[in-house]
Each structure stands twice: as structure tokens, then as C-alpha cells.
Enzyme design. Structure first.
Site, PDB file in Angstrom:
ATOM      1  N   ARG A 135     -50.460 -64.618  17.771  1.00 55.72           N
ATOM      2  CA  ARG A 135     -50.498 -63.273  17.200  1.00 55.72           C
ATOM      3  C   ARG A 135     -51.517 -62.400  17.936  1.00 55.72           C
ATOM      4  O   ARG A 135     -51.298 -61.201  18.135  1.00 55.72           O
ATOM      5  CB  ARG A 135     -50.855 -63.354  15.709  1.00 55.72           C
ATOM      6  CG  ARG A 135     -50.796 -62.004  15.005  1.00 55.72           C
ATOM      7  CD  ARG A 135     -51.189 -62.085  13.546  1.00 55.72           C
ATOM      8  NE  ARG A 135     -51.149 -60.775  12.934  1.00 55.72           N
ATOM      9  CZ  ARG A 135     -51.926 -60.382  11.920  1.00 55.72           C
ATOM     10  NH1 ARG A 135     -52.785 -61.226  11.383  1.00 55.72           N
ATOM     11  NH2 ARG A 135     -51.822 -59.167  11.417  1.00 55.72           N
TER      12      ARG A 135
ATOM     13  N   HIS B 165     -51.103 -58.452  19.441  1.00 51.00           N
ATOM     14  CA  HIS B 165     -51.909 -57.330  18.953  1.00 51.00           C
ATOM     15  C   HIS B 165     -52.802 -56.759  20.042  1.00 51.00           C
ATOM     16  O   HIS B 165     -53.156 -55.574  19.992  1.00 51.00           O
ATOM     17  CB  HIS B 165     -52.730 -57.768  17.740  1.00 51.00           C
ATOM     18  CG  HIS B 165     -51.907 -57.881  16.500  1.00 51.00           C
ATOM     19  ND1 HIS B 165     -51.968 -56.974  15.462  1.00 51.00           N
ATOM     20  CD2 HIS B 165     -50.957 -58.780  16.125  1.00 51.00           C
ATOM     21  CE1 HIS B 165     -51.108 -57.305  14.513  1.00 51.00           C
ATOM     22  NE2 HIS B 165     -50.482 -58.408  14.898  1.00 51.00           N
TER      23      HIS B 165
ATOM     24  N   ASN C  31     -54.150 -54.905  12.096  1.00 52.76           N
ATOM     25  CA  ASN C  31     -54.820 -56.063  12.682  1.00 52.76           C
ATOM     26  C   ASN C  31     -55.513 -56.934  11.645  1.00 52.76           C
ATOM     27  O   ASN C  31     -56.229 -57.881  12.006  1.00 52.76           O
ATOM     28  CB  ASN C  31     -55.838 -55.606  13.733  1.00 52.76           C
ATOM     29  CG  ASN C  31     -55.170 -55.071  14.981  1.00 52.76           C
ATOM     30  OD1 ASN C  31     -54.040 -55.452  15.301  1.00 52.76           O
ATOM     31  ND2 ASN C  31     -55.842 -54.185  15.696  1.00 52.76           N
TER      32      ASN C  31
ATOM     33  N   PRO D 251     -47.006 -51.920  15.597  1.00 49.68           N
ATOM     34  CA  PRO D 251     -45.947 -52.238  14.637  1.00 49.68           C
ATOM     35  C   PRO D 251     -46.503 -52.810  13.336  1.00 49.68           C
ATOM     36  O   PRO D 251     -47.421 -53.631  13.349  1.00 49.68           O
ATOM     37  CB  PRO D 251     -45.110 -53.280  15.390  1.00 49.68           C
ATOM     38  CG  PRO D 251     -45.318 -52.953  16.832  1.00 49.68           C
ATOM     39  CD  PRO D 251     -46.756 -52.514  16.927  1.00 49.68           C
TER      40      PRO D 251
ATOM     41  N   HIS E 177     -42.953 -65.582  14.542  1.00 52.97           N
ATOM     42  CA  HIS E 177     -43.253 -65.907  13.143  1.00 52.97           C
ATOM     43  C   HIS E 177     -42.670 -67.252  12.729  1.00 52.97           C
ATOM     44  O   HIS E 177     -42.766 -67.638  11.570  1.00 52.97           O
ATOM     45  CB  HIS E 177     -42.731 -64.796  12.216  1.00 52.97           C
ATOM     46  CG  HIS E 177     -43.388 -63.473  12.454  1.00 52.97           C
ATOM     47  ND1 HIS E 177     -42.768 -62.268  12.187  1.00 52.97           N
ATOM     48  CD2 HIS E 177     -44.610 -63.161  12.944  1.00 52.97           C
ATOM     49  CE1 HIS E 177     -43.589 -61.279  12.508  1.00 52.97           C
ATOM     50  NE2 HIS E 177     -44.706 -61.789  12.967  1.00 52.97           N
TER      51      HIS E 177
END
Length: 339
Positions: free
Chosen positions: A74, A78, A104, A171, A201
Site C-alpha cells: 500500500r 500512496h 493516507n 484515490p 487488496h
């Protein structure tokens, strides 16, 4: 900077990782391609142990905290979706920094990057960038959860800016499918990339905070998202009761939560998506077609390869190379800032 998709060798066993390391020790480039000024084996002469050091740190961290792979995966997303893949997410800039942006929230794994950087500084001082460590760690994270081992072009340099306002367009879980597609296109990513990167995910967890609206205030009058399977909805509500603890965590893939696989896309098709942005992929004709293309036997065999290519493509967003940026001494602060 442009990108052309290519077919990369995928190492599916730990033997591949060992072979790659031995090749780097011999200063042989594993494959001969470059992406702009990024290239596979960038550190083969200046710091031949770089990739193996990052791998060992990620593996050790995963043994002590099973959430580590998902956190590192992740983190790269980000990082790349704000200032480009320049390690800006790592800068600890207090309340003014990227880390504090709403999108975040819940990021972690910073200690793993810091440890890898400290080890690399002892061996190759001032050589390996924090942004490259993030990209390599994400690759190793995927591999440790039974995903593909793919080649990562390196040579990024670190940015010097971390500003919460720059993360305003990242997003979000509540974005419509059209907004998600727009945000990805602004970064040079296609609808297929949107589906593949959302499929990250397949591992990891989310907090009740991120699905509260979807469960209790999605429609006028307090209804739930109708895309949730009627059989699955009570299970989600049991995990995240109305006005309950919003910090309770639940798996993003309730079927195979610790294994990197295509199950997350089957979940989306079957109404088992946990967060809204995943569910929305089945609302749009183009992204629905992509989801469906990976669910069958033939598609699932291509999923790992295509995911790896999407990760490399994302890892090329807004990179700083050559004389741009810097090689930070520590990842949490730009050079020249008093510690």
C-alpha cells in the site's frame, strides 16, 4: 514519462530470488532493458547487495508482523500517486506532511523502510534512494504472500517536498468509478491498471472507519450499499456494528486474506467486496470487463504477470533521476534539515 508494457520474467520460487542475487554479485544485469533512466540492476556495481538487503529486512519484518507485506504494498501506491514515486510519503513533516492526508490514514511499514535504509547506509553510504527501497520492498512483499517475483527498474532519486495539500487528489474508498478512472488516467494509468492495482487488496486489512458509510448511510434513510451480497452484509455489520469501534480491522479479502491471488476479483463479482472503491469496479462496463477477464482459469494464470507489469508501470510515475532530487541520508527527513 512514458511507459511501454513488456513481458517480464516472473520468478515464482525462492530459488529465483537467490539466482537474481547471485547474478547481481557478478555484476550481470538480469535482463537488458531500461525505463528512461531507470533500469533493472541499477545498483549492480555501486551496491550489489542492495536488493538482497531489502529482501532480508522485509522477510524478517513479516515474520514478526504478518501485516507487513500489505502495508509495504500500500505504501508504494500512496507514494507514487502524490508527488510521483519519490519517497515523499516517508518524510515526517508533522501535521503538514503527506502522511496526515485523509486518504493516507492507516499507512504503516515506515519502520521497515527505515531499517533497510540504515543497513544500506552502513554498506553503501549515500547510494540507494529511499524511493527505490519502497519499490523493492513492495515487490518483496508480494512475493512473500505467494505472488510473482518481478524485476524492478531502479535509479529513482528522492524528492524534497511532502505537503498534505498535494495529497488531496489521491484515490479514496468513497470515490465513484468515474472519479477513480479519472484520477488514474491523470497519472497515465489505464482502466486495466485500475483493476489490477486495486487487486492489491487481495492481502491486507481495512478499518471499520472506511466502510461505516457504506454499511449505514449509503442511501437516503440509512441504507446499505446494494452491491453488498445479502448473505455478506450481516457479517460485515457484525464486524462493524453501528456506532461501534471504528478502529476494528477486517480483511479486505475475507476468503484468502493472507494469500496473493485472484480471489479478490471473484469477491467483487460476487458482492463480497469490503470497501466501496473495490465494489465500484463492477459498476462500469470497461472495468467490469477487466475484472471478468481474470476470473476464469485462463485469466487467473495471467493475473500475476499483468499485476507485476502494472506495478512497474505505476513505479515509473513522476520519477526523479539524474541530477533531480537527492539520495536522502535518512528516509524521514530531507538532507540538510537538522534532526
Amino acid at each position: 514519462m512514458g511507459f511501454s508494457p513488456f513481458k517480464m520474467p516472473i520468478y515464482r520460487s525462492k530459488c529465483g530470488l537467490i539466482i537474481l542475487f547471485l547474478m547481481s554479485l557478478c555484476c550481470i544485469h538480469p535482463i537488458g532493458f531500461s525505463q528512461g533512466e531507470l533500469r533493472v540492476g541499477f545498483y549492480s556495481r555501486t551496491c550489489p547487495q542492495a536488493e538482497s538487503i531489502v529482501s532480508s529486512v522485509v522477510r524478517e519484518a513479516t515474520l514478526s508482523n504478518p501485516r507487513t507485506p500489505a502495508l509495504l504494498l500500500r505504501m508504494q501506491f500512496h507514494d507514487c500517486m502524490v508527488e510521483g514515486c519519490d519517497g515523499s510519503i516517508l518524510i515526517d513533516n508533522g501535521n503538514a506532511g503527506e502522511r496526515m492526508a485523509t486518504g493516507n490514514q492507516g499507512l504503516g511499514g515506515f519502520d521497515v523502510i527505515d531499517k533497510a535504509k540504515a543497513m544500506l547506509e552502513r554498506v553503501c553510504k549515500g547510494v540507494v534512494s529511499c524511493s527505490d527501497i519502497v519499490a523493492l520492498a513492495a515487490r518483496d512483499a508480494v512475493f512473500l504472500r505467494n505472488g510473482p517475483f518481478y524485476q524492478v527498474p531502479t535509479g529513482r532519486r528522492d524528492g524534497r517536498v511532502s505537503d498534505i495539500s498535494h495529497a488531496a487528489n489521491i484515490p479514496e474508498v468513497g470515490d465513484s468509478i468515474q472519479l477513480l478512472k479519472s484520477k488514474f488516467r491523470q497519472k497515465g494509468l489505464s482502466d486495466r491498471d485500475l483493476v489490477l492495482l486495486s487487486a492489491a487488496h487481495t492481502i491486507g486489512t481495512t478499518a471499520c472507519f472506511f466502510i461505516e458509510t457504506r454499511l449505514y448511510n449509503f442511501t437516503r434513510g440509512g441504507g446499505s450499499d446494494p452491491a453488498i451480497s445479502p448473505d455478506f452484509l450481516p457479517k460485515l455489520k457484525a464486524k462493524c456494528p453501528f456506532r461501534g469501534d471504528i478502529n476494528v480491522r477486517l480483511p479486505l479479502d475475507p476468503v484468502t486474506e493472507e494469500t496473493f491471488d485472484v480471489q479478490i476479483l471473484r469477491n467483487i463479482r460476487d458482492g463480497l467486496a469490503v470497501i466501496e472503491s473495490d465494489a465500484r469496479l463492477y459498476d462500469d462496463r470497461a472495468t467490469k470487463r477487466v475484472v471478468d477477464s481474470y476470473i476464469g482459469q485462463r485469466g487467473s494464470s495471467a493475473f500475476g504477470q499483468d499485476f507485476a507489469e502494472a506495478m512497474v508501470k505505476m513505479g515509473n510515475i513522476g520519477v526523479k533521476t539524474g541530477s533531480q532530487g537527492e539520495i536522502r541520508r535518512i528516509c524521514t527527513a530531507v538532507n540538510g534539515v537538522p534532526l
